[in-house]
Motif scaffolding. Structure first.
Motif, PDB file in Angstrom:
ATOM      1  N   GLU A  12      -2.550  36.662  22.323  1.00 57.00           N
ATOM      2  CA  GLU A  12      -2.279  38.093  22.397  1.00 57.00           C
ATOM      3  C   GLU A  12      -3.473  38.818  23.020  1.00 57.00           C
ATOM      4  N   SER A  13      -3.211  40.025  23.561  1.00 51.24           N
ATOM      5  CA  SER A  13      -4.250  40.783  24.260  1.00 51.24           C
ATOM      6  C   SER A  13      -5.437  41.104  23.353  1.00 51.24           C
ATOM      7  N   THR A  14      -6.586  41.256  23.984  1.00 50.84           N
ATOM      8  CA  THR A  14      -7.757  41.814  23.312  1.00 50.84           C
ATOM      9  C   THR A  14      -7.415  43.247  22.907  1.00 50.84           C
ATOM     10  N   ALA A  45      11.220  42.226  10.756  1.00 50.33           N
ATOM     11  CA  ALA A  45      10.897  42.437   9.346  1.00 50.33           C
ATOM     12  C   ALA A  45       9.410  42.797   9.229  1.00 50.33           C
ATOM     13  N   ARG A  46       8.998  43.743  10.081  1.00 51.20           N
ATOM     14  CA  ARG A  46       7.588  44.143  10.154  1.00 51.20           C
ATOM     15  C   ARG A  46       7.378  45.398   9.313  1.00 51.20           C
ATOM     16  N   PRO A  47       6.320  45.426   8.497  1.00 53.67           N
ATOM     17  CA  PRO A  47       6.062  46.632   7.704  1.00 53.67           C
ATOM     18  C   PRO A  47       5.762  47.825   8.609  1.00 53.67           C
ATOM     19  N   ASP A  76      -3.847  58.517  13.906  1.00 50.80           N
ATOM     20  CA  ASP A  76      -3.873  59.526  14.971  1.00 50.80           C
ATOM     21  C   ASP A  76      -4.241  58.897  16.320  1.00 50.80           C
ATOM     22  N   THR A  77      -4.150  57.576  16.378  1.00 44.14           N
ATOM     23  CA  THR A  77      -4.411  56.842  17.621  1.00 44.14           C
ATOM     24  C   THR A  77      -3.135  56.139  18.080  1.00 44.14           C
ATOM     25  N   GLN A  78      -3.167  55.701  19.336  1.00 40.33           N
ATOM     26  CA  GLN A  78      -2.050  54.920  19.881  1.00 40.33           C
ATOM     27  C   GLN A  78      -2.636  53.783  20.713  1.00 40.33           C
ATOM     28  N   ALA A  79      -2.104  52.581  20.539  1.00 40.26           N
ATOM     29  CA  ALA A  79      -2.532  51.429  21.338  1.00 40.26           C
ATOM     30  C   ALA A  79      -1.700  51.383  22.615  1.00 40.26           C
ATOM     31  N   VAL A  80      -2.374  51.242  23.763  1.00 45.69           N
ATOM     32  CA  VAL A  80      -1.677  51.249  25.060  1.00 45.69           C
ATOM     33  C   VAL A  80      -2.152  50.081  25.922  1.00 45.69           C
ATOM     34  N   ARG A  81      -1.227  49.617  26.794  1.00 41.27           N
ATOM     35  CA  ARG A  81      -1.563  48.476  27.647  1.00 41.27           C
ATOM     36  C   ARG A  81      -0.725  48.485  28.910  1.00 41.27           C
ATOM     37  N   LEU A  82      -1.323  48.030  30.025  1.00 44.39           N
ATOM     38  CA  LEU A  82      -0.609  47.790  31.279  1.00 44.39           C
ATOM     39  C   LEU A  82      -0.563  46.287  31.499  1.00 44.39           C
ATOM     40  N   GLY A 125      -2.361  44.966  11.543  1.00 40.16           N
ATOM     41  CA  GLY A 125      -1.760  43.669  11.851  1.00 40.16           C
ATOM     42  C   GLY A 125      -2.748  42.529  11.801  1.00 40.16           C
ATOM     43  N   MET A 126      -4.002  42.812  11.527  1.00 44.59           N
ATOM     44  CA  MET A 126      -5.015  41.767  11.577  1.00 44.59           C
ATOM     45  C   MET A 126      -5.331  41.185  10.211  1.00 44.59           C
ATOM     46  N   LEU A 127      -4.532  41.447   9.198  1.00 41.70           N
ATOM     47  CA  LEU A 127      -4.723  40.758   7.916  1.00 41.70           C
ATOM     48  C   LEU A 127      -4.850  39.274   8.216  1.00 41.70           C
ATOM     49  N   ALA A 174       7.540  50.166  23.688  1.00 41.90           N
ATOM     50  CA  ALA A 174       6.828  49.642  22.517  1.00 41.90           C
ATOM     51  C   ALA A 174       7.162  48.166  22.452  1.00 41.90           C
ATOM     52  N   ALA A 175       6.147  47.306  22.325  1.00 41.83           N
ATOM     53  CA  ALA A 175       6.440  45.874  22.283  1.00 41.83           C
ATOM     54  C   ALA A 175       5.396  45.117  21.490  1.00 41.83           C
ATOM     55  N   PRO A 176       5.735  44.720  20.270  1.00 39.83           N
ATOM     56  CA  PRO A 176       4.896  43.767  19.543  1.00 39.83           C
ATOM     57  C   PRO A 176       5.233  42.367  20.041  1.00 39.83           C
ATOM     58  N   SER A 177       4.481  41.373  19.617  1.00 37.36           N
ATOM     59  CA  SER A 177       4.843  39.996  19.927  1.00 37.36           C
ATOM     60  C   SER A 177       6.244  39.726  19.366  1.00 37.36           C
ATOM     61  N   ALA A 178       7.038  38.941  20.126  1.00 37.21           N
ATOM     62  CA  ALA A 178       8.465  38.781  19.804  1.00 37.21           C
ATOM     63  C   ALA A 178       8.714  37.648  18.809  1.00 37.21           C
TER      64      ALA A 178
HETATM   65  O1  TXA Z   1      -0.586  40.605  23.955  1.00 36.12           O
HETATM   66  C1  TXA Z   1      -0.157  41.490  23.226  1.00 36.12           C
HETATM   67  O2  TXA Z   1      -0.876  42.420  22.813  1.00 36.12           O
HETATM   68  C2  TXA Z   1       1.338  41.458  22.856  1.00 36.12           C
HETATM   69  C3  TXA Z   1       2.122  41.757  24.130  1.00 36.12           C
HETATM   70  C4  TXA Z   1       3.617  41.783  23.898  1.00 36.12           C
HETATM   71  O3  TXA Z   1       1.673  42.972  24.675  1.00 36.12           O
HETATM   72  N1  TXA Z   1       1.621  42.382  21.819  1.00 36.12           N
HETATM   73  C5  TXA Z   1       1.152  42.204  20.555  1.00 36.12           C
HETATM   74  O4  TXA Z   1       1.561  43.189  19.674  1.00 36.12           O
HETATM   75  O5  TXA Z   1       0.461  41.276  20.221  1.00 36.12           O
HETATM   76  P1  TXA Z   1       1.439  43.027  18.092  1.00 36.12           P
HETATM   77  O6  TXA Z   1       2.150  44.212  17.530  1.00 36.12           O
HETATM   78  O7  TXA Z   1       1.941  41.685  17.697  1.00 36.12           O
HETATM   79  O8  TXA Z   1      -0.087  43.165  17.819  1.00 36.12           O
HETATM   80  C6  TXA Z   1      -0.726  44.418  18.028  1.00 36.12           C
HETATM   81  C7  TXA Z   1      -1.960  44.522  17.199  1.00 36.12           C
HETATM   82  C8  TXA Z   1      -1.661  44.546  15.709  1.00 36.12           C
HETATM   83  O9  TXA Z   1      -2.680  43.825  15.054  1.00 36.12           O
HETATM   84  C9  TXA Z   1      -1.732  46.038  15.356  1.00 36.12           C
HETATM   85  O10 TXA Z   1      -2.079  46.264  14.008  1.00 36.12           O
HETATM   86  C10 TXA Z   1      -2.814  46.502  16.313  1.00 36.12           C
HETATM   87  O11 TXA Z   1      -2.603  45.768  17.497  1.00 36.12           O
HETATM   88  N2  TXA Z   1      -2.663  47.929  16.612  1.00 36.12           N
HETATM   89  C11 TXA Z   1      -1.616  48.537  17.208  1.00 36.12           C
HETATM   90  N3  TXA Z   1      -1.805  49.868  17.266  1.00 36.12           N
HETATM   91  C12 TXA Z   1      -3.001  50.118  16.706  1.00 36.12           C
HETATM   92  C13 TXA Z   1      -3.763  51.306  16.447  1.00 36.12           C
HETATM   93  N4  TXA Z   1      -3.317  52.507  16.785  1.00 36.12           N
HETATM   94  N5  TXA Z   1      -4.962  51.171  15.840  1.00 36.12           N
HETATM   95  C14 TXA Z   1      -5.417  49.952  15.488  1.00 36.12           C
HETATM   96  N6  TXA Z   1      -4.744  48.793  15.700  1.00 36.12           N
HETATM   97  C15 TXA Z   1      -3.556  48.873  16.288  1.00 36.12           C
END
Ligand code: TXA
Ligand code: MG
Length: 337
Positions: free
Chosen positions: A193-195, A69-71, A129-135, A237-239, A153-157
């Motif tokens: 969660e990751s930096t 239920a994520r916006p 116009d950006t993408q967040a990436v992680r290994l 997501g940082m509200l 694609a994986a947000p926190s579960a």
């Molecule tokens: O540790 C983590 O990062 C975990 C594991 C599963 O990788 N994932 C995680 O995802 O915490 P999520 O969706 O819960 O948090 C990602 C954060 C959110 O605050 C989101 O708004 C921000 O990263 N974010 C994602 N893509 C972004 C972008 N293109 N520009 C700015 N912020 C972004």
């Protein structure tokens, strides 16, 4: 994959009870099959559990937003097995290459310009116009990525607005029947969660503090920008109310009321709380980070009226711990995301 077909169709349909599986060979095959068919799989990373889907499929990514239920204005992190695969989707400049070389695989997410020809679903960028990436460094996450042979694609579960899961049973509690398969890798070693480091602008900015600290990054990159006064603009997501439990949190507590639960830190925890959990009796910040979300959940479920939290030193990993505690203490008046 053929032999699993019926099973996968079954798993893609509404299920009331998620299957929590130990991470053995058969589970990876099943998980990869579900992901390739456009379904969801929850899996451990070293930070928190992620809710994974094929990042190249609009339909699969849509399932993530629905399950949490994520916006849809809140973008997603995409996970890869190697830097070359990530480099096909986003542009690495010299700074990004240096940071990736030093900290990947690990608990660090980079926000980078999206490539024009990227295969990733535009839903992952949520209009930016950006993408967040992680290994990720976790062996289960790495094996799943390799066997699925897809960027995930994986947000926190967790359900949107709730505390991130650091155990498989947290995922089952939070997402109920909305995720068909949860790979159980035990507790997450980092626990936060990751930096999130934004390298899409001239001056690097930490959008979310984590286990790779601003000091670590500054040593490599030089001065970092102060995070924006309203980080919600850059990282939706940082509200501030993002990580809220149900009970009110009282930070910096030195004394305790009898109807409060105590989240303690260090050897000098005061007596008299209804229930006490100590993040680290020895005052170790890494241990405290790993325990934080699990302990907040347990205290939130207790009969206490509220949760008092002892001060945690604001240095190193303590910066990230205090960031999550401040969010958890913010009343949920803002829209939940
Ligand atoms: O540790 C983590 O990062 C975990 C594991 C599963 O990788 N994932 C995680 O995802 O915490 P999520 O969706 O819960 O948090 C990602 C954060 C959110 O605050 C989101 O708004 C921000 O990263 N974010 C994602 N893509 C972004 C972008 N293109 N520009 C700015 N912020 C972004
Ligand atoms: Mg999250």
């Amino acid at each position: 994959m053929q032999k699993n077909k019926t099973n996968i169709e079954d798993l893609l349909s509404e299920t009331r009870h998620p299957t929590v599986r130990p991470a053995e060979d058969r589970s990876f095959e099943e998980a990869a099959g579900i992901l390739r068919a456009g379904g969801l799989v929850a899996f451990p990373t070293e930070t928190v559990y992620g809710l994974g889907a094929d990042a190249t499929s609009d339909a699969a990514v849509t399932r993530i937003f629905e399950a949490k239920a994520r916006p849809r204005f809140n973008p997603l992190i995409v996970h890869f097995t190697d830097v070359a695969a990530a480099g096909e989707e986003v542009v690495f400049d010299a700074r990004a290459e240096a940071v990736a070389e030093r900290f990947w695989p690990g608990p660090l997410t980079l926000v980078l310009p999206r490539r024009a020809g990227s295969r990733l679903s535009l839903l992952c960028s949520a209009g930016l116009d950006t993408q967040a990436v992680r290994l990720p460094a976790h062996p289960i996450a790495q094996r799943l990525l390799a066997e699925a042979d897809l960027p995930l694609a994986a947000p926190s579960a967790n359900a949107s607005g709730r505390i991130s899961p650091t155990r498989a049973d947290h995922v089952a509690e939070s997402l109920g029947g909305r995720v068909p398969l949860i790979l159980d890798g035990g507790p997450c070693a980092v626990g936060l969660e990751s930096t999130v480091l934004d390298l899409s602008t001239a001056t690097p900015t930490v959008l979310r503090p984590g286990a790779v600290t601003a000091e670590d990054l500054g040593a490599l990159l030089g001065p970092l920008a102060e995070p924006a006064a309203n980080p919600a603009v850059k990282a939706p997501g940082m509200l501030s109310s993002h990580y809220a439990p149900d009970k009110p949190l009282r930070l910096g507590a030195e004394t305790i009321a009898p109807d409060e639960a105590l989240l303690a830190f260090g050897p000098e925890a005061p007596d008299g709380a209804a229930v006490t959990l100590n993040l680290s009796a020895g005052g170790n910040l890494a241990e405290a980070a790993a325990n934080l979300f699990a302990f907040l959940r347990r205290l939130d479920e207790s009969a206490a009226r509220g949760i008092a939290v002892m001060p945690v030193p604001d240095e190193g990993l303590g910066t990230a711990i205090n960031d999550r505690l401040r969010r958890a203490a913010t009343p949920r008046s803002e829209p939940q995301i």
